[in-house]
Write an enzyme that holds these catalytic residues in place. Sequence first.
Site, PDB file in Angstrom:
ATOM      1  N   PHE A 297      -4.165  -5.158   3.890  1.00 14.01           N
ATOM      2  CA  PHE A 297      -3.281  -4.020   3.387  1.00 14.01           C
ATOM      3  C   PHE A 297      -3.123  -4.134   1.875  1.00 14.01           C
ATOM      4  CE2 PHE A 297       0.272  -1.881   1.741  1.00 14.01           C
ATOM      5  CZ  PHE A 297       0.618  -0.815   2.386  1.00 14.01           C
ATOM      6  N   GLU A 298      -3.779  -3.363   1.085  1.00 13.14           N
ATOM      7  CA  GLU A 298      -3.316  -3.207  -0.339  1.00 13.14           C
ATOM      8  C   GLU A 298      -3.678  -1.972  -0.913  1.00 13.14           C
ATOM      9  OE1 GLU A 298      -5.817  -6.175  -2.359  1.00 13.14           O
ATOM     10  OE2 GLU A 298      -7.580  -5.133  -2.117  1.00 13.14           O
TER      11      GLU A 298
END
Length: 400
Positions: A297-298
């Site tokens: 997740f980024e």
Amino acid sequence: MALPKSIRIVAGVTLCILFYMLAQIYKAPTELTVPTSTPSQKITGKWDHDPQLDPSGEPPEPLRRVEGNNYDPDNPNSARINASLLALVRNEELEDMLKSMEDLERTWNHKFNYPWTFFNDVDFTEEFKTKTRAATKAEVRYEKVPKEHWDIPSWINMDLFQESVSLLTEEKVQYMDKISYHQMCRWNSGLFSEHPALANTQYYWRVEPKVHFFCDIDYDVFRWMQDHNKTYGFNINIYDSAESVATLWPETQKFLADHPEYVHPNNAREWLEDDKRRPEHNAKAHGYSTCHFWSNFEIGDLSFWRSKKYREYFDHLDRAGGFFYERWGDAPVHSVALGLFEDKSKIHWFRDIGYQHIPFFNCPNNPKCSGCVTGRFTDGADWLNQEDCRPLWFKYVGMD
């Protein structure tokens, strides 16, 4: 009947002490309970509120929301900015990718209709294209990773690589024997931002197969990043396997010796160098705490990965060979670069986005969330709770 004088004196003194203690409590800093399932993980600091008790957890205004047709998929004057959801995915991961798409479309993207961009080192099948197009109203793009970005670089000594595989496999470094994993980490570290298909894209949200999203998010996350001048958004922050990045920090130190001007004055170096909470990690990684943003997740601004300082840093690491001789992941590489070269105030914890990538969670206390247990950090073994590195982030950086 009047109480004896001695009792009245004792009672008066007791009340004075009680009032004094209450005054000290109200003057003392608030204690922040880190949102994990480990109740003992606490940090003291001057915080406005406990994130688990915050009813929304939403970041500050402005929050750009749907108004009429401003985010309709076919609106030529849409409020969308230059951003895309990104996924590096294999054809055989189609069903797991569809689950991730279903979750993110349901909780967020069906409102905002940002495009999906899929990458693969081979051609996508027609089945993959047909089913992923059916999972969204938004535009979908299919791109192939250039051969020169995926192949093992010419300077890698394959005999040394095989020796490293044998050694680190014995030390239980996960995926060390999978060449494709090394290639993926290298591509995600420094080559994805150079793909021609993203030349005109500024912001991205990385999504992997088989992840889950739990909370209804009703604001444009990309426009929030732009409005608040944020470079990077993370969700989960953990320790890495020290054996997998044993020479990453020494190589970084070499780079810094040649480029001290690249270190931002408001950096997060203390988070990267902490040697108190997990000293064994710091020792094995030669000065690096191994804390990193879990990059499955980024949400980020591609301008940072395209900057001169990051390109030179990545090229230095690439030539050092640690993507193959060890198992440097894109998560620690991105995190070290952000922690040193970027203003730490431009890095944001999206605590309001409920998320899971096995075995870790970010599960807010928010009425907009369902399907996860508030505060849970892992559904794995108890020892995995100790992998949470958010306490150090809050200690050294804070929480915006």
